[in-house]
Design a protein around this motif. Structure first.
Motif, PDB file in Angstrom:
ATOM      1  N   SER A  65     -42.981 -49.395  -8.254  1.00  0.00           N
ATOM      2  CA  SER A  65     -43.700 -50.150  -7.221  1.00  0.00           C
ATOM      3  C   SER A  65     -43.450 -49.489  -5.878  1.00  0.00           C
ATOM      4  CB  SER A  65     -43.208 -51.591  -7.169  1.00  0.00           C
ATOM      5  OG  SER A  65     -43.410 -52.261  -8.384  1.00  0.00           O
ATOM      6  N   CYS A  66     -44.431 -49.610  -5.006  1.00  0.00           N
ATOM      7  CA  CYS A  66     -44.293 -49.083  -3.646  1.00  0.00           C
ATOM      8  C   CYS A  66     -44.985 -50.053  -2.701  1.00  0.00           C
ATOM      9  CB  CYS A  66     -44.917 -47.702  -3.542  1.00  0.00           C
ATOM     10  SG  CYS A  66     -45.028 -47.065  -1.857  1.00  0.00           S
ATOM     11  N   ALA A  67     -44.203 -50.634  -1.806  1.00  0.00           N
ATOM     12  CA  ALA A  67     -44.732 -51.605  -0.859  1.00  0.00           C
ATOM     13  C   ALA A  67     -44.770 -51.006   0.534  1.00  0.00           C
ATOM     14  CB  ALA A  67     -43.872 -52.858  -0.866  1.00  0.00           C
ATOM     15  N   ALA A  68     -45.913 -51.134   1.180  1.00  0.00           N
ATOM     16  CA  ALA A  68     -46.072 -50.672   2.558  1.00  0.00           C
ATOM     17  C   ALA A  68     -45.868 -51.845   3.501  1.00  0.00           C
ATOM     18  CB  ALA A  68     -47.456 -50.071   2.763  1.00  0.00           C
ATOM     19  N   ILE A  88     -55.159 -49.813   4.533  1.00  0.00           N
ATOM     20  CA  ILE A  88     -54.603 -48.730   3.717  1.00  0.00           C
ATOM     21  C   ILE A  88     -55.728 -48.096   2.927  1.00  0.00           C
ATOM     22  CG2 ILE A  88     -52.927 -48.073   1.965  1.00  0.00           C
ATOM     23  CD1 ILE A  88     -51.272 -50.481   2.714  1.00  0.00           C
ATOM     24  N   ASN A  89     -55.859 -46.823   3.027  1.00  0.00           N
ATOM     25  CA  ASN A  89     -56.912 -46.101   2.321  1.00  0.00           C
ATOM     26  C   ASN A  89     -56.377 -45.660   0.958  1.00  0.00           C
ATOM     27  OD1 ASN A  89     -58.537 -46.463   4.709  1.00  0.00           O
ATOM     28  ND2 ASN A  89     -57.271 -44.860   5.621  1.00  0.00           N
ATOM     29  N   ILE A 108     -55.217 -43.567  -6.150  1.00  0.00           N
ATOM     30  CA  ILE A 108     -56.181 -44.657  -6.220  1.00  0.00           C
ATOM     31  C   ILE A 108     -56.738 -44.903  -4.830  1.00  0.00           C
ATOM     32  CG2 ILE A 108     -54.344 -46.412  -5.989  1.00  0.00           C
ATOM     33  CD1 ILE A 108     -56.081 -48.204  -7.849  1.00  0.00           C
ATOM     34  N   THR A 109     -58.056 -45.033  -4.743  1.00  0.00           N
ATOM     35  CA  THR A 109     -58.693 -45.287  -3.458  1.00  0.00           C
ATOM     36  C   THR A 109     -58.658 -46.777  -3.135  1.00  0.00           C
ATOM     37  OG1 THR A 109     -60.893 -45.649  -4.373  1.00  0.00           O
ATOM     38  CG2 THR A 109     -60.259 -43.362  -3.900  1.00  0.00           C
ATOM     39  N   SER A 110     -59.070 -47.119  -1.927  1.00  0.00           N
ATOM     40  CA  SER A 110     -59.108 -48.525  -1.545  1.00  0.00           C
ATOM     41  C   SER A 110     -60.108 -49.296  -2.396  1.00  0.00           C
ATOM     42  CB  SER A 110     -59.458 -48.658  -0.063  1.00  0.00           C
ATOM     43  OG  SER A 110     -60.692 -48.025   0.208  1.00  0.00           O
ATOM     44  N   ASP A 137     -52.365 -53.697  -5.359  1.00  0.00           N
ATOM     45  CA  ASP A 137     -52.612 -55.071  -4.935  1.00  0.00           C
ATOM     46  C   ASP A 137     -52.805 -55.005  -3.425  1.00  0.00           C
ATOM     47  OD1 ASP A 137     -52.456 -57.710  -4.050  1.00  0.00           O
ATOM     48  OD2 ASP A 137     -51.048 -58.275  -5.638  1.00  0.00           O
ATOM     49  N   ASN A 138     -54.048 -55.051  -2.991  1.00  0.00           N
ATOM     50  CA  ASN A 138     -54.341 -54.881  -1.569  1.00  0.00           C
ATOM     51  C   ASN A 138     -53.776 -56.020  -0.727  1.00  0.00           C
ATOM     52  OD1 ASN A 138     -55.718 -52.428  -1.941  1.00  0.00           O
ATOM     53  ND2 ASN A 138     -57.644 -53.493  -2.383  1.00  0.00           N
ATOM     54  N   ALA A 139     -53.698 -57.200  -1.292  1.00  0.00           N
ATOM     55  CA  ALA A 139     -53.148 -58.341  -0.543  1.00  0.00           C
ATOM     56  C   ALA A 139     -51.664 -58.162  -0.248  1.00  0.00           C
ATOM     57  CB  ALA A 139     -53.370 -59.628  -1.328  1.00  0.00           C
TER      58      ALA A 139
END
Length: 123
Positions: free
Chosen positions: A21-24, A31-32, A51-53, A72-74
């Motif tokens: 996992s990687c959380a920004a 995030i693109n 992976i793209t947006s 997971d964009n959210a």
């Protein structure tokens, strides 16, 4: 201002699975593309999966059919599900992302790296 924090690495037997996992976090507007790279000592860092947006993905030939990238964009988080692991998958895995920040009426897009997480596949 922006950080990528990876987790999920470790030691696993051949044929086993791991999920990275990687959380920004930070002052993120959007995030693109997000991706995973890996690097062995003395070798160049190589793309594992991206992976793209919008959810389009691409993979290195060596991991196709075994690894799955998702996001997971959210949660501003990207994942790498790694199955059927082989000893040659042993590397340090790095998260990467193109992130846009909004500051002072300006947008700034930069490329960011995580600190890396060790994956070791060994019996």
């Amino acid at each position: 201002q922006v950080q990528l924090v990876e987790s999920g690495g470790g030691l696993v037997q051949p044929g086993g699975s791991l999920r990275l996992s990687c959380a920004a976090s930070g002052s993120i507007f959007s995030i693109n593309a997000m991706g995973w790279y890996r690097q062995a000592p003395g070798k160049q860092r190589e793309l594992v999966a991206k992976i793209t947006s919008g959810g389009s993905t691409n993979y290195a030939d060596s991991v196709k059919g075994r690894f799955t990238i998702s996001r997971d964009n959210a949660k501003n988080t990207v994942y790498l599900q790694m199955n059927s692991l082989k000893p040659e998958d042993t590397d340090v895995y790095y998260c990467n992302a193109d992130i846009t920040r909004y500051s002072g009426d300006h947008f700034y897009t930069d490329n960011y790296w995580g600190q890396g997480t060790q994956v070791t596949v060994s019996s």
